[in-house]
Scaffold this motif. Structure first.
Motif, mmCIF file in Angstrom:
data_model
loop_
_atom_site.group_PDB
_atom_site.id
_atom_site.type_symbol
_atom_site.label_atom_id
_atom_site.label_comp_id
_atom_site.label_asym_id
_atom_site.label_seq_id
_atom_site.Cartn_x
_atom_site.Cartn_y
_atom_site.Cartn_z
ATOM 1 N N LEU B 261 0.831 -1.214 0.000
ATOM 2 C CA LEU B 261 0.000 0.000 0.000
ATOM 3 C C LEU B 261 0.862 1.258 0.000
ATOM 4 C CD1 LEU B 261 -2.799 -0.921 2.579
ATOM 5 C CD2 LEU B 261 -3.133 -0.309 0.187
ATOM 6 N N ALA B 262 1.919 1.225 0.788
ATOM 7 C CA ALA B 262 2.801 2.403 0.880
ATOM 8 C C ALA B 262 3.480 2.639 -0.471
ATOM 9 C CB ALA B 262 3.835 2.207 1.971
ATOM 10 N N GLU B 263 3.919 1.559 -1.116
ATOM 11 C CA GLU B 263 4.577 1.702 -2.423
ATOM 12 C C GLU B 263 3.601 2.256 -3.453
ATOM 13 O OE1 GLU B 263 8.105 -1.671 -2.359
ATOM 14 O OE2 GLU B 263 6.089 -2.261 -2.945
ATOM 15 N N ALA B 264 2.374 1.755 -3.412
ATOM 16 C CA ALA B 264 1.353 2.240 -4.348
ATOM 17 C C ALA B 264 1.091 3.730 -4.112
ATOM 18 C CB ALA B 264 0.063 1.452 -4.189
ATOM 19 N N GLY B 265 1.040 4.117 -2.853
ATOM 20 C CA GLY B 265 0.786 5.529 -2.518
ATOM 21 C C GLY B 265 1.907 6.426 -3.005
ATOM 22 N N VAL B 266 3.131 5.995 -2.791
ATOM 23 C CA VAL B 266 4.282 6.799 -3.218
ATOM 24 C C VAL B 266 4.308 6.906 -4.742
ATOM 25 C CG1 VAL B 266 6.790 6.781 -3.356
ATOM 26 C CG2 VAL B 266 5.694 6.375 -1.168
ATOM 27 N N ALA B 267 4.086 5.781 -5.409
ATOM 28 C CA ALA B 267 4.098 5.778 -6.879
ATOM 29 C C ALA B 267 2.980 6.658 -7.424
ATOM 30 C CB ALA B 267 3.943 4.345 -7.401
ATOM 31 N N SER B 268 1.812 6.565 -6.812
ATOM 32 C CA SER B 268 0.657 7.361 -7.265
ATOM 33 C C SER B 268 0.938 8.844 -7.098
ATOM 34 C CB SER B 268 -0.571 6.941 -6.461
ATOM 35 O OG SER B 268 -1.566 7.897 -6.557
ATOM 36 N N ASN B 269 1.531 9.205 -5.990
ATOM 37 C CA ASN B 269 1.883 10.608 -5.737
ATOM 38 C C ASN B 269 2.799 11.148 -6.801
ATOM 39 O OD1 ASN B 269 0.656 11.849 -3.640
ATOM 40 N ND2 ASN B 269 2.470 12.052 -2.387
ATOM 41 N N LYS B 270 3.789 10.332 -7.158
ATOM 42 C CA LYS B 270 4.779 10.773 -8.145
ATOM 43 C C LYS B 270 4.115 10.936 -9.497
ATOM 44 C CE LYS B 270 8.888 9.168 -5.838
ATOM 45 N NZ LYS B 270 9.817 8.106 -5.578
ATOM 46 N N SER B 271 3.169 10.027 -9.847
ATOM 47 C CA SER B 271 2.548 10.145 -11.172
ATOM 48 C C SER B 271 1.587 11.325 -11.218
ATOM 49 C CB SER B 271 1.845 8.854 -11.582
ATOM 50 O OG SER B 271 0.836 8.558 -10.665
ATOM 51 N N ILE B 272 0.909 11.632 -10.096
ATOM 52 C CA ILE B 272 0.022 12.806 -10.071
ATOM 53 C C ILE B 272 0.847 14.057 -10.327
ATOM 54 C CG2 ILE B 272 -1.307 14.339 -8.549
ATOM 55 C CD1 ILE B 272 -2.457 11.849 -7.238
ATOM 56 N N LYS B 273 2.015 14.129 -9.667
ATOM 57 C CA LYS B 273 2.834 15.337 -9.810
ATOM 58 C C LYS B 273 3.360 15.442 -11.238
ATOM 59 C CE LYS B 273 4.176 15.585 -5.024
ATOM 60 N NZ LYS B 273 3.716 14.270 -4.623
ATOM 61 N N THR B 274 3.668 14.291 -11.870
ATOM 62 C CA THR B 274 4.154 14.308 -13.250
ATOM 63 C C THR B 274 3.056 14.840 -14.171
ATOM 64 O OG1 THR B 274 5.483 12.379 -12.753
ATOM 65 C CG2 THR B 274 5.199 12.929 -15.080
ATOM 66 N N ARG B 299 10.253 17.527 -2.690
ATOM 67 C CA ARG B 299 11.293 16.557 -3.077
ATOM 68 C C ARG B 299 11.899 15.914 -1.841
ATOM 69 N NH1 ARG B 299 12.152 20.117 -7.275
ATOM 70 N NH2 ARG B 299 13.597 21.409 -6.099
ATOM 71 N N GLU B 300 12.166 16.728 -0.835
ATOM 72 C CA GLU B 300 12.773 16.196 0.381
ATOM 73 C C GLU B 300 11.815 15.267 1.115
ATOM 74 O OE1 GLU B 300 16.089 19.690 1.111
ATOM 75 O OE2 GLU B 300 14.187 19.788 2.178
ATOM 76 N N ALA B 301 10.514 15.598 1.094
ATOM 77 C CA ALA B 301 9.519 14.714 1.723
ATOM 78 C C ALA B 301 9.480 13.374 0.978
ATOM 79 C CB ALA B 301 8.148 15.372 1.729
ATOM 80 N N GLU B 302 9.635 13.420 -0.346
ATOM 81 C CA GLU B 302 9.643 12.183 -1.146
ATOM 82 C C GLU B 302 10.859 11.341 -0.800
ATOM 83 O OE1 GLU B 302 9.405 13.378 -5.235
ATOM 84 O OE2 GLU B 302 7.295 13.956 -5.038
ATOM 85 N N THR B 303 12.001 11.995 -0.652
ATOM 86 C CA THR B 303 13.230 11.282 -0.282
ATOM 87 C C THR B 303 13.065 10.628 1.081
ATOM 88 O OG1 THR B 303 14.471 12.981 -1.461
ATOM 89 C CG2 THR B 303 15.736 11.517 -0.018
#
Lengths: 169, 348
Positions: B261-274, B299-303
């Motif tokens: 779930l966490a991986e899906a959330g992180v990936a989804s966040n990145k694609s929304i921003k793209t 960016r730092e929060a993503e890292t």
């Protein structure tokens, strides 16, 4: 509406009457202009508190209702100016929740939306004139005070708006 | 011609009168009047009218406002007035001190209470986001929100843990569920605090790891977890011996789920921003909270999320005999924190 006298209690009583008689109308004006119930409630609160502020300073007002709606119109204009979006004659309602469906049955909701859609086809303040005249029951004389124009001029303007509306229907 | 015009005008009048049906609800009317009266009571009175008997007391105004109105309507008025209030606003204490305790009282069961508390904790993040969009989220308010989150989490966890301890016998599945919900509650609290910090532009901290200084660079820092952490492995005391391996299996499965779930959330966040960065439609970004935050902070929060997720991922792929129960519980907590942070910054 009575003119003000000098005691606080009389001002309070006058304000109470003003609120009871006009709370719904002010709210409606704000809701139809902004299409947002929460915003309409905030604006309504602001309008009444500004009116109170003016009254409690002892200022004399000939026609309180007209004064209240002047405050309302100015406040709504400020709202649009701050957001740098054009003033809408009649924003309509975003979704049925803004009308609070539980208040109205579905046919009434549809009718209200149709009317608002129709009014949206009118330019600028024309829809507002019709709302004040035919929904809120303002007399031509009261509206003339509100718009700082002569009753005759206003009567002719409203007549022309009604005529145009007739052509559209 | 004149006749038909006046008929039309009459028809128009009766049609437009339908609009009168749109009006204030009874509780809105009461709440609006109360708000106005509160302002009136606080208004300084002009000299000419300032004799004590002419001043309006708030008590008198409240009595007047609510006289003739049922207690129920008055209660609804209070709840409505406060429901959307934000930290710093007049009716916010009613929201946290009245509305939310009522919700807690109406919820039964230790795990159900914790699940409710997770939602109430996340509400603090939503409040911080609203303050941010209004330009009102300063460091002081952010700190108060963090303190409120800590307070809520501590209170809810201590009640839940004592309720769990009070139960004599529990099945292994139930024990795993209790541990998971407790870990998730801690994770929601930690993730919510992280989100409020990003929103207010302050630094994020990982336990025993680097401090991500959002103005650039990093320095090492020891454990600075702000959530009261009783040892999670003893939080569900059970006098009857429970098969430890069954518990670990259950926890391990949960870690895998939470990681996914966490991986899906992180990936989804990145694609929304793209999508948003290439979108020409301004309306996509117009109410986007992320667009109000410095991109460097994002960016730092993503890292930060990636780093936390990396640790969780490593735990999830270990064999059962290579990992202890506490590490599994910590992994659930960390994964939940990442899920919470990404949900908070997903652009809504």
């Amino acid at each position: 509406m009575p003119n003000l006298t000098s005691t606080m209690i009389e001002i309070e009583n006058t304000f109470n009457e003003l609120y009871e008689a006009n709370a719904d109308a002010i709210f409606r004006l704000c809701l139809f202009k902004t299409s947002d119930r929460e915003v309409a409630l905030d604006l309504s609160q602001d309008i009444f508190t500004r009116t109170w502020d003016y009254l409690q300073k002892g200022n004399q007002v000939d026609n309180l209702r007209a004064f209240l709606f002047t405050v309302a119109r100015n406040r709504i204009k400020d709202y649009y100016k701050k957001r740098k979006i054009p003033t809408l004659a009649m924003a309509g309602v975003k979704n049925e929740n803004d009308l609070v469906v539980s208040q109205l049955d579905s046919s009434a909701v549809a009718e209200v939306n149709n009317l608002l859609t129709l009014l949206q086809t009118l330019p600028d303040d024309h829809a507002e004139l019709l709302q004040l005249r035919y929904v809120e029951g303002f007399s031509i004389e009261e509206m003339a005070l509100l718009y700082k124009t002569r009753p005759n001029t206003l009567a002719v303007k409203i007549h022309r708006i009604v005529h145009k509306l007739r052509d559209k229907i | 011609m004149k006749n038909s015009e006046s008929n039309f005008e009459r028809d128009l009048t009766s049609k437009l009168e339908v609009l009168k049906a749109v009006s204030l609800l009874p509780e809105e009317r009461v709440a609006l009047r109360f708000k106005i009266d509160t302002v009136i009571a606080n208004t300084s009175v002009d000299q000419e009218y300032s004799s004590p008997q002419n001043r309006i007391s708030l008590t008198a105004l409240m009595l007047r406002t609510f006289s003739g109105v049922s207690i129920l309507a008055a209660t609804f008025a209070f709840m409505i007035v406060s429901a959307n209030s934000l930290p710093g606003q007049q009716f916010y204490p009613v929201k946290t001190g009245f509305n939310e305790p009522i919700q807690r009282l109406a919820t039964f069961g230790a795990n159900e209470k914790l699940e409710l508390e997770q939602k109430l904790i996340f509400k603090r993040v939503e409040e911080a986001k609203k303050l941010k969009t209004k330009g009102l989220l300063d460091l002081e308010k952010a700190k108060k929100i963090e303190d409120q989150i800590n307070k809520q989490a501590d209170m809810a966890l201590s009640i839940a843990i004592s309720e769990n301890v009070a139960i004599d016998e529990k099945e292994s599945d139930d024990i795993v569920k209790d541990m998971v919900v407790i870990a998730q509650t801690r994770g929601v609290a930690a993730g919510s605090i992280d989100a409020v910090r990003v929103l207010s532009g302050t630094s994020l901290v990982i336990q025993n790891e680097e401090v991500f200084n959002l103005s650039g660079g990093s320095t090492s820092q020891t454990n600075t977890s702000t959530i009261t952490s009783s040892d999670p492995s003893t939080s569900v005391a059970n006098p009857v011996a429970v098969d430890e391996s069954l518990t670990k299996v259950g926890l391990h499965n949960q870690v895998k789920k939470s990681t996914a779930l966490a991986e899906a959330g992180v990936a989804s966040n990145k694609s929304i921003k793209t999508i948003q960065s290439v979108s020409l439609d301004n309306a996509v970004n117009s109410k986007n909270i992320v667009s109000t935050i410095d991109p460097q902070l994002i960016r730092e929060a993503e890292t930060y999320s990636d780093k936390k997720l990396e640790t969780v991922r490593k735990t999830s792929i270990l064999e059962l005999d290579q990992v202890d129960k506490d590490s599994l519980i910590q992994a659930v907590e960390d994964a939940t924190a990442v899920i919470t942070l990404t949900k908070a910054l997903d652009g809504d």
